[in-house]
Design a protein around this motif. Structure first.
Motif, PDB file in Angstrom:
ATOM      1  N   ARG A   1       0.799  -1.223   0.000  1.00 42.81           N
ATOM      2  CA  ARG A   1       0.000   0.000   0.000  1.00 42.81           C
ATOM      3  C   ARG A   1       0.836   1.279   0.000  1.00 42.81           C
ATOM      4  N   LEU A   2       2.134   1.155  -0.195  1.00 44.11           N
ATOM      5  CA  LEU A   2       2.970   2.351  -0.336  1.00 44.11           C
ATOM      6  C   LEU A   2       2.597   3.138  -1.592  1.00 44.11           C
ATOM      7  N   THR A   3       2.138   2.438  -2.617  1.00 46.44           N
ATOM      8  CA  THR A   3       1.692   3.120  -3.837  1.00 46.44           C
ATOM      9  C   THR A   3       0.529   4.048  -3.541  1.00 46.44           C
ATOM     10  N   GLN A   4      -0.420   3.591  -2.731  1.00 51.57           N
ATOM     11  CA  GLN A   4      -1.568   4.428  -2.390  1.00 51.57           C
ATOM     12  C   GLN A   4      -1.142   5.648  -1.571  1.00 51.57           C
ATOM     13  N   VAL A   5      -0.153   5.472  -0.718  1.00 52.42           N
ATOM     14  CA  VAL A   5       0.344   6.606   0.061  1.00 52.42           C
ATOM     15  C   VAL A   5       0.991   7.642  -0.860  1.00 52.42           C
ATOM     16  N   ALA A   6       1.784   7.177  -1.811  1.00 52.45           N
ATOM     17  CA  ALA A   6       2.410   8.099  -2.764  1.00 52.45           C
ATOM     18  C   ALA A   6       1.374   8.823  -3.600  1.00 52.45           C
ATOM     19  N   LEU A   7       0.339   8.104  -4.026  1.00 53.86           N
ATOM     20  CA  LEU A   7      -0.735   8.737  -4.798  1.00 53.86           C
ATOM     21  C   LEU A   7      -1.448   9.799  -3.968  1.00 53.86           C
ATOM     22  N   ALA A   8      -1.637   9.532  -2.683  1.00 55.52           N
ATOM     23  CA  ALA A   8      -2.276  10.523  -1.814  1.00 55.52           C
ATOM     24  C   ALA A   8      -1.442  11.792  -1.745  1.00 55.52           C
ATOM     25  N   GLY A   9      -0.125  11.654  -1.667  1.00 64.02           N
ATOM     26  CA  GLY A   9       0.747  12.824  -1.673  1.00 64.02           C
ATOM     27  C   GLY A   9       0.599  13.640  -2.941  1.00 64.02           C
ATOM     28  N   LEU A  10       0.506  12.965  -4.080  1.00 63.86           N
ATOM     29  CA  LEU A  10       0.321  13.671  -5.354  1.00 63.86           C
ATOM     30  C   LEU A  10      -1.042  14.355  -5.412  1.00 63.86           C
ATOM     31  N   VAL A  11      -2.065  13.698  -4.888  1.00 62.44           N
ATOM     32  CA  VAL A  11      -3.407  14.287  -4.877  1.00 62.44           C
ATOM     33  C   VAL A  11      -3.422  15.559  -4.028  1.00 62.44           C
ATOM     34  N   ILE A  12      -2.767  15.522  -2.875  1.00 62.53           N
ATOM     35  CA  ILE A  12      -2.714  16.706  -2.019  1.00 62.53           C
ATOM     36  C   ILE A  12      -2.034  17.866  -2.749  1.00 62.53           C
ATOM     37  N   ALA A  13      -0.945  17.573  -3.443  1.00 62.91           N
ATOM     38  CA  ALA A  13      -0.260  18.619  -4.199  1.00 62.91           C
ATOM     39  C   ALA A  13      -1.154  19.180  -5.299  1.00 62.91           C
ATOM     40  N   LEU A  14      -1.901  18.309  -5.974  1.00 65.51           N
ATOM     41  CA  LEU A  14      -2.790  18.771  -7.042  1.00 65.51           C
ATOM     42  C   LEU A  14      -3.958  19.590  -6.491  1.00 65.51           C
ATOM     43  N   ILE A  15      -4.428  19.251  -5.308  1.00 64.08           N
ATOM     44  CA  ILE A  15      -5.489  20.052  -4.695  1.00 64.08           C
ATOM     45  C   ILE A  15      -5.009  21.487  -4.515  1.00 64.08           C
ATOM     46  N   TYR A  16      -3.764  21.637  -4.098  1.00 57.62           N
ATOM     47  CA  TYR A  16      -3.214  22.993  -3.949  1.00 57.62           C
ATOM     48  C   TYR A  16      -3.098  23.692  -5.298  1.00 57.62           C
ATOM     49  N   LEU A  17      -2.598  22.997  -6.313  1.00 58.95           N
ATOM     50  CA  LEU A  17      -2.417  23.615  -7.620  1.00 58.95           C
ATOM     51  C   LEU A  17      -3.748  24.015  -8.255  1.00 58.95           C
ATOM     52  N   VAL A  18      -4.730  23.141  -8.126  1.00 63.51           N
ATOM     53  CA  VAL A  18      -6.058  23.461  -8.664  1.00 63.51           C
ATOM     54  C   VAL A  18      -6.702  24.584  -7.855  1.00 63.51           C
ATOM     55  N   GLY A  19      -6.623  24.473  -6.536  1.00 67.54           N
ATOM     56  CA  GLY A  19      -7.221  25.490  -5.688  1.00 67.54           C
ATOM     57  C   GLY A  19      -6.606  26.855  -5.866  1.00 67.54           C
ATOM     58  N   ALA A  20      -5.309  26.896  -6.156  1.00 73.79           N
ATOM     59  CA  ALA A  20      -4.640  28.178  -6.341  1.00 73.79           C
ATOM     60  C   ALA A  20      -5.201  28.945  -7.533  1.00 73.79           C
ATOM     61  N   ARG A  21      -5.838  28.234  -8.469  1.00 68.96           N
ATOM     62  CA  ARG A  21      -6.417  28.884  -9.642  1.00 68.96           C
ATOM     63  C   ARG A  21      -7.935  29.007  -9.570  1.00 68.96           C
ATOM     64  N   MET A  22      -8.536  28.431  -8.543  1.00 66.06           N
ATOM     65  CA  MET A  22      -9.986  28.483  -8.435  1.00 66.06           C
ATOM     66  C   MET A  22     -10.483  29.247  -7.207  1.00 66.06           C
ATOM     67  N   LEU A  23      -9.687  29.269  -6.151  1.00 70.70           N
ATOM     68  CA  LEU A  23     -10.112  29.896  -4.913  1.00 70.70           C
ATOM     69  C   LEU A  23      -9.615  31.337  -4.835  1.00 70.70           C
ATOM     70  N   ALA A  24     -10.049  32.033  -3.793  1.00 72.17           N
ATOM     71  CA  ALA A  24      -9.766  33.469  -3.693  1.00 72.17           C
ATOM     72  C   ALA A  24      -8.270  33.757  -3.580  1.00 72.17           C
ATOM     73  N   THR A  25      -7.558  32.983  -2.768  1.00 69.49           N
ATOM     74  CA  THR A  25      -6.124  33.187  -2.581  1.00 69.49           C
ATOM     75  C   THR A  25      -5.426  31.833  -2.522  1.00 69.49           C
ATOM     76  N   ARG A  26      -4.102  31.876  -2.627  1.00 67.88           N
ATOM     77  CA  ARG A  26      -3.326  30.648  -2.496  1.00 67.88           C
ATOM     78  C   ARG A  26      -3.377  30.095  -1.069  1.00 67.88           C
ATOM     79  N   TRP A  27      -3.612  30.960  -0.097  1.00 67.89           N
ATOM     80  CA  TRP A  27      -3.758  30.481   1.278  1.00 67.89           C
ATOM     81  C   TRP A  27      -4.983  29.582   1.399  1.00 67.89           C
ATOM     82  N   HIS A  28      -6.062  29.942   0.711  1.00 63.51           N
ATOM     83  CA  HIS A  28      -7.249  29.082   0.708  1.00 63.51           C
ATOM     84  C   HIS A  28      -6.920  27.717   0.089  1.00 63.51           C
ATOM     85  N   ALA A  29      -6.134  27.728  -0.980  1.00 67.01           N
ATOM     86  CA  ALA A  29      -5.749  26.478  -1.637  1.00 67.01           C
ATOM     87  C   ALA A  29      -4.894  25.621  -0.716  1.00 67.01           C
TER      88      ALA A  29
END
Length: 217
Positions: free
Chosen positions: A112-140
């Protein structure tokens, strides 16, 4: 030691200290940015999931044991498009798991180390997507931190080898990010990325399709 020698030594020491001081200043400024909080969210999310895998609640179940058997057969040369015995839920995660088991001991934790690594990538993508959709990068960054630390079901399901659930999250978010970048400025790489996500998403799991439909509208 002459005065000129002392002066030269002080000049050399000053030149050496200046880059170190600038580096410390840059690190200090970066540590107070949304990007630093997002990086902390990634590290925290990975750490929480690794810790959870060591608890009794993370004991492997029958579905995960089946994916473990698939991984062993992949290492023996057999290929899968979907989970064994199914015609949905793509076997996208079992191939990275096979790479892990090729170099690490074969046990439930390493499976299940693969799933942990994927979770890390998902968290990073949430920030990248949020930085372009939310009011500020702090919200992302806050959104990434919230995903990294809960709710419990998100952590429990996110580290289970139940198919392509984490991969569906990753593909869906990647498609949304490419769509946003494509809307901002047309570049072929974003179009190719969106097309790839739309092609892989339905094969992973329906959850990816929900995100990708929004990305393409």
């Amino acid at each position: 030691m002459t005065a000129s020698t002392v002066q030269r030594a002080e000049n050399v020491g000053g030149r050496r200290a200046a880059p170190a001081g600038r580096a410390r200043g840059w690190v200090g400024r970066w540590a107070r940015t949304p990007g630093a909080l997002a990086a902390l969210a990634v590290l925290l999310g990975v750490a929480v999931r690794l810790w959870y895998l060591t608890t009794p609640q993370a004991a492997i179940d029958g579905d995960e044991a089946m994916t473990g058997l698939m991984v062993r057969r992949i290492l023996d040369g057999q290929w899968y498009a979907f989970l064994a015995g199914q015609r949905y839920n793509g076997a996208l995660e079992q191939y990275p798991q096979a790479l892990v088991w090729a170099v690490l001991p074969q046990n439930p934790f390493t499976l299940r180390l693969t799933q942990v690594a994927l979770a890390g990538l998902v968290i990073a993508l949430i920030y990248l997507v949020g930085a372009r959709m939310l009011a500020t990068r702090w919200h992302a960054a806050l959104a990434a931190l919230l995903f990294a630390t809960g709710p419990f079901f998100n952590i429990w399901k996110g580290v289970r080898s139940h198919g392509a659930y984490p991969t569906a999250q990753l593909i869906g978010l990647a498609g949304i990010y490419c769509a946003i970048r494509l809307r901002e400025q047309y570049q072929r790489r974003w179009l190719v990325g969106l097309a790839a996500a739309c092609g892989l998403g339905p094969g992973a799991w329906g959850w990816a399709a929900y995100l990708l439909i929004q990305a393409t509208i």
